[in-house]
Structure formats: C-alpha cells, structure tokens
Design a protein around this motif. Structure first.
Motif, PDB file in Angstrom:
ATOM      1  N   ASP A 159      14.461   8.972   1.620  1.00 11.22           N
ATOM      2  CA  ASP A 159      13.932   7.657   2.425  1.00 11.22           C
ATOM      3  C   ASP A 159      13.040   7.394   2.288  1.00 11.22           C
ATOM      4  O   ASP A 159      12.030   6.535   2.383  1.00 11.22           O
ATOM      5  CB  ASP A 159      14.854   6.804   3.640  1.00 11.22           C
ATOM      6  N   THR A 160      11.990   8.620   3.100  1.00 11.89           N
ATOM      7  CA  THR A 160      10.992   8.399   3.629  1.00 11.89           C
ATOM      8  C   THR A 160      10.347   8.244   2.901  1.00 11.89           C
ATOM      9  O   THR A 160       8.587   7.249   2.164  1.00 11.89           O
ATOM     10  CB  THR A 160      10.313   9.250   4.061  1.00 11.89           C
ATOM     11  N   ARG A 161      10.146   9.278   1.489  1.00 12.14           N
ATOM     12  CA  ARG A 161       9.403   8.925  -0.042  1.00 12.14           C
ATOM     13  C   ARG A 161       9.169   7.230  -0.863  1.00 12.14           C
ATOM     14  O   ARG A 161       9.292   7.211  -1.100  1.00 12.14           O
ATOM     15  CB  ARG A 161      10.045  10.589  -1.053  1.00 12.14           C
ATOM     16  N   SER A 162      10.851   6.852  -1.612  1.00  9.96           N
ATOM     17  CA  SER A 162      11.342   6.320  -1.387  1.00  9.96           C
ATOM     18  C   SER A 162       9.785   4.774  -0.196  1.00  9.96           C
ATOM     19  O   SER A 162       9.549   3.553  -1.249  1.00  9.96           O
ATOM     20  CB  SER A 162      12.376   5.828  -1.192  1.00  9.96           C
ATOM     21  N   ASP A 163       9.857   4.838   0.648  1.00 14.49           N
ATOM     22  CA  ASP A 163       9.309   4.034   1.271  1.00 14.49           C
ATOM     23  C   ASP A 163       8.035   3.760   1.396  1.00 14.49           C
ATOM     24  O   ASP A 163       7.153   2.833   1.308  1.00 14.49           O
ATOM     25  CB  ASP A 163       9.562   4.069   2.821  1.00 14.49           C
ATOM     26  N   ILE A 164       7.418   5.037   0.616  1.00 14.33           N
ATOM     27  CA  ILE A 164       6.042   5.658   0.893  1.00 14.33           C
ATOM     28  C   ILE A 164       5.510   4.871  -0.671  1.00 14.33           C
ATOM     29  O   ILE A 164       4.318   3.943  -0.739  1.00 14.33           O
ATOM     30  CB  ILE A 164       5.013   7.112   1.027  1.00 14.33           C
ATOM     31  N   THR A 165       6.288   5.489  -1.300  1.00 10.41           N
ATOM     32  CA  THR A 165       6.091   4.736  -2.580  1.00 10.41           C
ATOM     33  C   THR A 165       6.319   3.345  -2.810  1.00 10.41           C
ATOM     34  O   THR A 165       5.207   2.710  -3.128  1.00 10.41           O
ATOM     35  CB  THR A 165       7.302   5.472  -3.467  1.00 10.41           C
ATOM     36  N   GLN A 166       7.461   2.576  -2.527  1.00 13.73           N
ATOM     37  CA  GLN A 166       6.889   0.980  -2.406  1.00 13.73           C
ATOM     38  C   GLN A 166       5.811   0.351  -1.413  1.00 13.73           C
ATOM     39  O   GLN A 166       5.409  -0.386  -1.721  1.00 13.73           O
ATOM     40  CB  GLN A 166       8.597   0.356  -1.409  1.00 13.73           C
ATOM     41  N   LEU A 200       3.222   0.773  -4.139  1.00 12.81           N
ATOM     42  CA  LEU A 200       3.248  -0.180  -5.308  1.00 12.81           C
ATOM     43  C   LEU A 200       2.934  -1.453  -4.480  1.00 12.81           C
ATOM     44  O   LEU A 200       2.044  -2.514  -5.182  1.00 12.81           O
ATOM     45  CB  LEU A 200       4.932  -0.369  -5.685  1.00 12.81           C
ATOM     46  N   ALA A 201       3.425  -1.833  -3.290  1.00 14.82           N
ATOM     47  CA  ALA A 201       2.967  -3.378  -3.114  1.00 14.82           C
ATOM     48  C   ALA A 201       1.273  -3.472  -2.306  1.00 14.82           C
ATOM     49  O   ALA A 201       0.799  -4.408  -2.641  1.00 14.82           O
ATOM     50  CB  ALA A 201       3.526  -3.470  -1.846  1.00 14.82           C
ATOM     51  N   LEU A 202       0.473  -2.436  -2.172  1.00 12.63           N
ATOM     52  CA  LEU A 202      -0.848  -2.360  -2.289  1.00 12.63           C
ATOM     53  C   LEU A 202      -1.243  -2.057  -3.923  1.00 12.63           C
ATOM     54  O   LEU A 202      -3.134  -2.584  -3.900  1.00 12.63           O
ATOM     55  CB  LEU A 202      -1.536  -1.145  -1.446  1.00 12.63           C
ATOM     56  N   GLY A 203      -0.655  -2.349  -4.717  1.00  7.74           N
ATOM     57  CA  GLY A 203      -1.597  -2.393  -6.074  1.00  7.74           C
ATOM     58  C   GLY A 203      -1.295  -1.388  -6.725  1.00  7.74           C
ATOM     59  O   GLY A 203      -1.834  -1.216  -8.361  1.00  7.74           O
ATOM     60  N   TYR A 204      -1.024  -0.343  -5.930  1.00  5.10           N
ATOM     61  CA  TYR A 204      -0.976   0.879  -7.259  1.00  5.10           C
ATOM     62  C   TYR A 204       0.167   1.077  -8.544  1.00  5.10           C
ATOM     63  O   TYR A 204       0.878   0.137  -8.204  1.00  5.10           O
ATOM     64  CB  TYR A 204      -1.072   1.780  -6.414  1.00  5.10           C
ATOM     65  N   ALA A 237       1.527   6.282  -8.243  1.00  2.86           N
ATOM     66  CA  ALA A 237       2.472   5.780  -6.155  1.00  2.86           C
ATOM     67  C   ALA A 237       3.066   7.163  -6.678  1.00  2.86           C
ATOM     68  O   ALA A 237       3.319   8.190  -5.497  1.00  2.86           O
ATOM     69  CB  ALA A 237       3.001   5.010  -6.317  1.00  2.86           C
ATOM     70  N   THR A 238       3.676   7.473  -7.776  1.00  6.08           N
ATOM     71  CA  THR A 238       4.746   8.967  -7.722  1.00  6.08           C
ATOM     72  C   THR A 238       4.346   9.492  -7.949  1.00  6.08           C
ATOM     73  O   THR A 238       4.530  10.985  -6.919  1.00  6.08           O
ATOM     74  CB  THR A 238       5.880   8.579  -9.246  1.00  6.08           C
ATOM     75  N   ALA A 239       3.270   9.320  -8.370  1.00  6.76           N
ATOM     76  CA  ALA A 239       2.679  11.396  -8.302  1.00  6.76           C
ATOM     77  C   ALA A 239       1.605  11.012  -7.256  1.00  6.76           C
ATOM     78  O   ALA A 239       1.787  12.408  -6.548  1.00  6.76           O
ATOM     79  CB  ALA A 239       0.875  11.293  -9.645  1.00  6.76           C
ATOM     80  N   THR A 276       6.676   8.081   7.073  1.00  3.46           N
ATOM     81  CA  THR A 276       5.846   7.018   5.891  1.00  3.46           C
ATOM     82  C   THR A 276       4.522   6.614   6.399  1.00  3.46           C
ATOM     83  O   THR A 276       4.350   7.103   5.477  1.00  3.46           O
ATOM     84  CB  THR A 276       6.707   5.936   7.199  1.00  3.46           C
ATOM     85  N   SER A 277       4.334   6.281   7.730  1.00  2.00           N
ATOM     86  CA  SER A 277       2.456   5.929   8.426  1.00  2.00           C
ATOM     87  C   SER A 277       1.942   7.206   7.616  1.00  2.00           C
ATOM     88  O   SER A 277       0.808   6.922   6.944  1.00  2.00           O
ATOM     89  CB  SER A 277       2.715   5.386   9.370  1.00  2.00           C
ATOM     90  N   GLU A 278       2.286   8.038   8.553  1.00  2.00           N
ATOM     91  CA  GLU A 278       1.450   9.353   8.068  1.00  2.00           C
ATOM     92  C   GLU A 278       1.614   9.244   6.397  1.00  2.00           C
ATOM     93  O   GLU A 278       0.044   9.764   5.491  1.00  2.00           O
ATOM     94  CB  GLU A 278       1.852  10.703   8.451  1.00  2.00           C
ATOM     95  N   GLY A 279       2.055   9.316   5.379  1.00  2.00           N
ATOM     96  CA  GLY A 279       2.194   9.721   4.192  1.00  2.00           C
ATOM     97  C   GLY A 279       1.907   9.085   3.859  1.00  2.00           C
ATOM     98  O   GLY A 279       1.092   9.092   2.610  1.00  2.00           O
ATOM     99  N   ILE A 280       1.817   7.551   3.916  1.00  2.00           N
ATOM    100  CA  ILE A 280       1.086   6.038   3.362  1.00  2.00           C
ATOM    101  C   ILE A 280      -0.274   6.767   3.376  1.00  2.00           C
ATOM    102  O   ILE A 280      -1.317   6.352   2.502  1.00  2.00           O
ATOM    103  CB  ILE A 280       1.177   5.006   4.200  1.00  2.00           C
TER     104      ILE A 280
END
Length: 192
Positions: free
Chosen positions: A146-153, A156-160, A165-167, A178-182
């Motif tokens: 779920d955390t990885r999904s949130d980071i990916t989303q 994506l929202a930031l334009g990547y 994003a997946t890589a 989540t915030s540290e992952g982003i």
C-alpha cells in the motif's frame, strides 16, 4: 460468486482490463491504484474480485489487495454510492488515506475526488465511521505494498510516467513511510 481470477493480462484500457483465464477473457473494472501496479501485457496476473449482478448486466471488479476489496464493499453499502463512485473513491485515495480521512472526519479530502460533492462526502464520513478502522492500520503483509502504491501514485501525479515511477519505487527500502519514500524517489529520479 467469483472471488479470485488468475490468468494472463491481455488488455489495459483504464479503468477496464481483460484477463485471459484458460481461454476465457474476463472484463474487470479496477481502481487506478490497482491499474498503476499491473504487469505488462501478456504477463500473469492474479486479482481478488467482486462480482455484481444488476438489472443491466453482470459486472466484475478486480483488486490487488484484500483491503481494497473490503473498502470497495464497504463503500457499496453507503446509500447513494454505486460501483463507479466506489472505484472513483479508491482511485482518488489509497485505502489507508480513505480510512484516515474517515477516522479524522476530513471532509476536504473526500470532496477533492471527482464525482464526490459535499453531501456525498458527509454521507461517506457518517456511514463509514468505524468500519474502516482495521483496514487503515493494514495487515503486516499489506502495508508495504500500500505504501509503495501510494508512492507510485504520488510520482504519477507529479508528472512522471509509469515506467519511471515503478523503477524508482523498486529501488526504495521496504520499511519507508510514504512521505520519506516520495522524497527518496524524487532524489533518485532527479539523478537520472
């Protein structure tokens, strides 16, 4: 009832996918949180499902995690919320974010979701109160995905794009918030 499908992913047309299970193509509608984490076409995929029979047809909805399916089913129990709106809610917020918004009674987070007005958001907060508490904390095995999904989303929202994003998310440690992952993902992406 159909509870799970496993097969080859043969089509992706947001929010719908087609899963080939032994020669039978099943059309499933999925929330964007699941869609973003789908493998490439032709690869194996296993999804939990919710099967709905209505007057106008039979419909299958697919989910990557039990927490997503549970939240979807809880959303369907709210008066005035149909499957499309429930998918929209789960596409706009992760399950953890939805549970947190309900627990903290954050009307503003729900109103930002397309198709959710003030009255609908108020009804969601009222009728879901206490029903998503266990989902919000997540099971030990579900939290990292779920955390990885949130980071990916967020990326994506930031334009990547999805590939970038997946890589970046694959390179992150499993125990990050989540915030540290982003933050770390953005550092990785800025170097490339």
């Amino acid at each position: 009832m159909i509870g799970r499908l496993s097969g080859l992913l043969i089509e992706k047309n947001p929010p719908q996918i087609v899963l080939d299970v032994n020669g039978v193509g099943y059309e499933l509608d999925v929330p964007m949180s699941t869609f973003y984490n789908l493998p490439a076409l032709g690869e194996k995929l296993s999804l939990l499902t919710h099967f709905a029979v209505r007057d106008d047809g039979h419909f299958l909805y697919g989910f990557q995690s039990e927490s997503e399916r549970f939240a979807f089913r809880q959303l369907l129990k709210v008066s005035g919320i149909g499957a499309r709106t429930a998918l929209s809610v789960l596409s706009g917020l992760s399950v953890n974010d939805l549970a947190a918004a309900v627990a903290q009674q954050e009307l503003g987070r729900l109103i930002k979701i397309p198709g959710i007005g003030k009255k609908t958001a108020e009804r969601l907060l009222l009728e879901l109160k206490g029903k998503l508490a266990d989902v919000g904390s997540g099971s030990p095995g579900a939290a990292p995905s779920d955390t990885r999904s949130d980071i990916t989303q967020a990326l994506l929202a930031l334009g990547y794009n999805e590939k970038e994003a997946t890589a970046a998310v694959r390179q992150l440690a499993a125990d990050l918030s989540t915030s540290e992952g982003i933050r770390q993902a953005l550092k990785l992406l800025s170097k490339s």
